[in-house]
Design a protein around this motif. Structure first.
Motif, mmCIF file in Angstrom:
data_model
loop_
_atom_site.group_PDB
_atom_site.id
_atom_site.type_symbol
_atom_site.label_atom_id
_atom_site.label_comp_id
_atom_site.label_asym_id
_atom_site.label_seq_id
_atom_site.Cartn_x
_atom_site.Cartn_y
_atom_site.Cartn_z
ATOM 1 N N LEU A 1 53.319 24.862 -14.201
ATOM 2 C CA LEU A 1 52.023 24.345 -13.798
ATOM 3 C C LEU A 1 51.956 22.827 -13.885
ATOM 4 N N VAL A 2 53.091 22.165 -13.853
ATOM 5 C CA VAL A 2 53.096 20.711 -13.951
ATOM 6 C C VAL A 2 52.818 20.110 -12.577
ATOM 7 N N SER A 3 51.867 19.207 -12.522
ATOM 8 C CA SER A 3 51.454 18.625 -11.248
ATOM 9 C C SER A 3 52.577 17.815 -10.613
ATOM 10 N N LEU A 4 52.663 17.927 -9.294
ATOM 11 C CA LEU A 4 53.595 17.095 -8.539
ATOM 12 C C LEU A 4 52.920 15.831 -8.043
ATOM 13 N N GLY A 5 51.639 15.658 -8.407
ATOM 14 C CA GLY A 5 50.952 14.428 -8.052
ATOM 15 C C GLY A 5 50.276 14.465 -6.701
ATOM 16 N N THR A 6 50.344 15.585 -5.984
ATOM 17 C CA THR A 6 49.682 15.668 -4.700
ATOM 18 C C THR A 6 48.184 15.725 -4.903
ATOM 19 N N THR A 7 47.424 14.969 -4.131
ATOM 20 C CA THR A 7 45.978 14.931 -4.284
ATOM 21 C C THR A 7 45.311 15.401 -3.015
ATOM 22 N N LEU A 8 44.304 16.262 -3.169
ATOM 23 C CA LEU A 8 43.535 16.767 -2.044
ATOM 24 C C LEU A 8 42.069 16.620 -2.396
ATOM 25 N N GLY A 9 41.352 15.759 -1.671
ATOM 26 C CA GLY A 9 39.934 15.577 -1.945
ATOM 27 C C GLY A 9 39.673 15.048 -3.338
ATOM 28 N N THR B 1 43.093 15.295 -19.684
ATOM 29 C CA THR B 1 43.565 14.401 -18.625
ATOM 30 C C THR B 1 42.726 14.463 -17.359
ATOM 31 N N GLY B 2 41.938 15.541 -17.210
ATOM 32 C CA GLY B 2 41.164 15.734 -15.988
ATOM 33 C C GLY B 2 41.983 16.280 -14.835
ATOM 34 N N LYS B 3 43.273 16.490 -15.054
ATOM 35 C CA LYS B 3 44.133 16.984 -13.975
ATOM 36 C C LYS B 3 43.933 18.481 -13.771
ATOM 37 N N GLN B 4 44.137 18.891 -12.529
ATOM 38 C CA GLN B 4 44.029 20.294 -12.170
ATOM 39 C C GLN B 4 45.332 20.773 -11.555
ATOM 40 N N GLU B 5 45.781 21.936 -11.976
ATOM 41 C CA GLU B 5 47.038 22.508 -11.500
ATOM 42 C C GLU B 5 46.753 23.828 -10.812
ATOM 43 N N LYS B 6 47.445 24.058 -9.685
ATOM 44 C CA LYS B 6 47.207 25.264 -8.894
ATOM 45 C C LYS B 6 48.456 26.142 -8.886
ATOM 46 N N TRP B 7 48.235 27.457 -8.994
ATOM 47 C CA TRP B 7 49.308 28.448 -8.917
ATOM 48 C C TRP B 7 48.899 29.515 -7.915
ATOM 49 N N ASN B 8 49.776 29.791 -6.952
ATOM 50 C CA ASN B 8 49.493 30.771 -5.902
ATOM 51 C C ASN B 8 50.431 31.951 -6.040
ATOM 52 N N VAL B 9 49.880 33.172 -6.045
ATOM 53 C CA VAL B 9 50.684 34.361 -6.295
ATOM 54 C C VAL B 9 51.726 34.586 -5.199
ATOM 55 N N HIS B 10 51.389 34.281 -3.941
ATOM 56 C CA HIS B 10 52.325 34.536 -2.844
ATOM 57 C C HIS B 10 53.512 33.572 -2.865
ATOM 58 N N ASP B 11 53.314 32.403 -3.463
ATOM 59 C CA ASP B 11 54.414 31.447 -3.598
ATOM 60 C C ASP B 11 55.370 31.818 -4.733
ATOM 61 N N ASN B 12 54.923 32.710 -5.598
ATOM 62 C CA ASN B 12 55.638 32.907 -6.851
ATOM 63 C C ASN B 12 56.009 34.343 -7.175
ATOM 64 N N ALA B 13 55.667 35.284 -6.324
ATOM 65 C CA ALA B 13 55.941 36.682 -6.653
ATOM 66 C C ALA B 13 56.149 37.496 -5.397
ATOM 67 N N SER B 14 56.969 38.521 -5.516
ATOM 68 C CA SER B 14 57.164 39.480 -4.449
ATOM 69 C C SER B 14 56.259 40.677 -4.717
ATOM 70 N N LEU B 15 55.264 40.897 -3.855
ATOM 71 C CA LEU B 15 54.285 41.955 -4.058
ATOM 72 C C LEU B 15 54.714 43.170 -3.245
ATOM 73 N N ASP B 16 55.390 44.104 -3.908
ATOM 74 C CA ASP B 16 56.016 45.214 -3.200
ATOM 75 C C ASP B 16 55.189 46.489 -3.209
ATOM 76 N N SER B 17 53.954 46.423 -3.734
ATOM 77 C CA SER B 17 53.116 47.621 -3.765
ATOM 78 C C SER B 17 51.664 47.200 -3.915
ATOM 79 N N GLY B 18 50.774 48.196 -3.958
ATOM 80 C CA GLY B 18 49.356 47.916 -4.072
ATOM 81 C C GLY B 18 48.971 47.334 -5.422
ATOM 82 N N HIS B 19 47.682 46.936 -5.520
ATOM 83 C CA HIS B 19 47.166 46.272 -6.715
ATOM 84 C C HIS B 19 48.010 45.049 -7.056
#
Length: 462
Positions: A17-25, A391-409
């Motif tokens: 979850l370490v920021s790469l420094g990209t800023t959006l808005g 620090t006020g920094k915000q870190e984003k984690w997306n499940v589709h970038d990080n996991a293979s979802l091979d079934s429901g739920h």
């Protein structure tokens, strides 16, 4: 106690979850930088089994096919060798998929246990009111269990299953599948890491979605408490369980409010009829039109037993909504479960939590807010946003970038099966998180929430 800044920094690194420094808005976002720390690999890791686990499925409906489907993809790990299912079409389709021999096909669950033990385990995916009976019979014969939630219809029945499982020394996994979903595991990892500081409170929200509510809890199998369970258990024991797992403290007090407000006869619009196909004057504009949901849009059909080919498929849908329960007007059903409910919980260490179950949303997908002394986290089953107060920094984690979802739920269905197979093979319940014992407390929370809702009381958990 506040974790030292450097410890929190190291925890963030470990969590990806370490920021790469990209800023959006004006808000910084980051993606995981250590790709070796993903929760699930691209291909699920096979359990380390010494043999293929042989199992019998009791109830070949939707959930039976979900768990049974694991055997079709991984036949070296799981072999379905028997089935009990009273609906002939469902039984035949299941038999054909798994090539089950004639003498291992049963009409009801009782017939399975007329035979000597012929498998390692039983997968119980019967309706809620048929969990206790087969579970007790299976344990008595020495089977391990994969038991669909809720465990049973009463706290007493839950205790009877637990006591017999302990007496017989059997493995019992309860199908709290969210514990095995990468998204929910990541929330657990963030909380446990200490990057949020001390856990203070939590808000969790389950938007059922209005059509889903009408299908399952107004027209469908879970519409009446006596036939299944209160909706707080039939639908939302997942949520109570996952909150208890995340917080990892005993729950001390429970209170709840809610009711069946909308899906009632007195709210039926003028010109409505008992069935959507009976010439209802508002059918064309009603959001709950059975014709629109099932026939026009061809959605929510997984509880229908339909032929595969047209026009026979369309004709079968029309017959279902003309004659069966799914064609009834939502204002003229025999439903009695709540359509909105809130549960307030106090856990040890002064941690508070609130859960909302709501029918009236256009969307599904659970939402969660976790508040800690040094940061907070917000999630919507796809993205997690973690904010560091220092620090006020915000870190984003997306499940589709990080996991293979091979079934429901969110991958949880087969994640549970994988862990359960290994636990059965090694006869080691610690390889599971959703053991019967672990699931008992969240079930007690649910039963007490329903008691509180009815009696307007605050209930204490002893």
């Amino acid at each position: 106690m506040k974790p030292p800044t450097n410890s929190r920094r190291e925890a963030l690194k470990a969590l990806g979850l370490v920021s790469l420094g990209t800023t959006l808005g004006g808000v910084a976002f980051g993606k995981p930088v250590d790709q070796t720390l993903h929760i699930a690999p691209a291909e699920p890791t096979a359990p380390n089994l010494t043999k293929t686990i042989k199992a019998i499925v009791v109830g070949a409906g939707n959930r039976g096919n979900v768990y049974g489907g694991y055997a079709l993809k991984y036949p070296d790990q799981l072999d379905i060798v028997g089935v009990a299912e009273p609906i002939p079409l469902r039984q035949q389709r299941f038999v054909d998929k798994h090539k089950i021999r004639e003498d291992r096909r049963f009409v009801t669950w009782e017939h399975v246990f007329d035979q000597p033990k012929f498998a390692d385990a039983i997968i119980i995916t019967t309706p809620d009111d048929l969990h206790h009976g087969p579970a007790m019979a299976a344990l008595a014969l020495g089977y391990d269990l994969l038991l669909e939630k809720p465990i049973a219809q009463s706290w007493q029945e839950c205790k009877e299953i637990r006591d017999l499982a302990e007496e017989k020394g059997r493995i019992v996994a309860v199908c709290h599948v969210l514990r095995y979903s990468p998204y929910y595991q990541k929330i657990k990892a963030v909380i446990d890491s200490g990057v949020l500081g001390e856990l203070v409170s939590m808000q969790h929200f389950e938007p059922i979605q209005h059509v889903h509510m009408s299908h399952s809890y107004v027209r469908g199998n879970w519409r009446r408490e006596a036939d299944t369970n209160p909706i707080i258990l039939a639908k939302s024991c997942h949520d109570l369980d996952i909150m208890r797992w995340w917080i990892d403290r005993p729950c001390e007090y429970v209170s709840s409010f809610g009711s069946l407000k909308w899906f009632r006869k007195e709210n039926a619009p003028e010109g409505s009829t008992k069935r959507c196909t009976d010439g209802c004057a508002i059918e064309a504009t009603c959001p709950y039109s059975a014709k629109k949901i099932y026939y026009d849009n061809r959605t929510w059909l997984h509880h229908f037993d339909l032929p595969q080919e047209e026009p026979a498929r369309g004709e079968a849908i029309l017959k279902n909504i003309t004659e069966g329960p799914y064609g009834r007007c939502v204002y003229h059903c025999d439903n009695d479960v709540a359509d909105h409910q809130i549960v307030s919980l106090q856990f040890a260490d002064q941690i508070t939590a609130n859960f909302n179950m709501e029918a009236f949303t256009h969307y599904q997908g659970r939402r969660t807010r976790v508040m800690g002394s040094m940061g907070d986290m917000v999630g919507d089953e796809t993205d997690l946003l973690i904010t560091d107060f220092q620090t006020g920094k915000q870190e984003k984690w997306n499940v589709h970038d990080n996991a293979s979802l091979d079934s429901g739920h969110g991958g949880g269905d087969w994640g549970l099966v994988r862990d359960w197979l290994q636990a059965v093979d090694q006869q080691d319940g610690t390889l599971l998180t959703s053991t019967l014992t672990a699931s008992m407390e969240s079930h007690q929370m649910g039963f007490l929430a329903e008691k509180s809702r009815r009696n307007r009381t605050v209930e204490s958990i002893g």
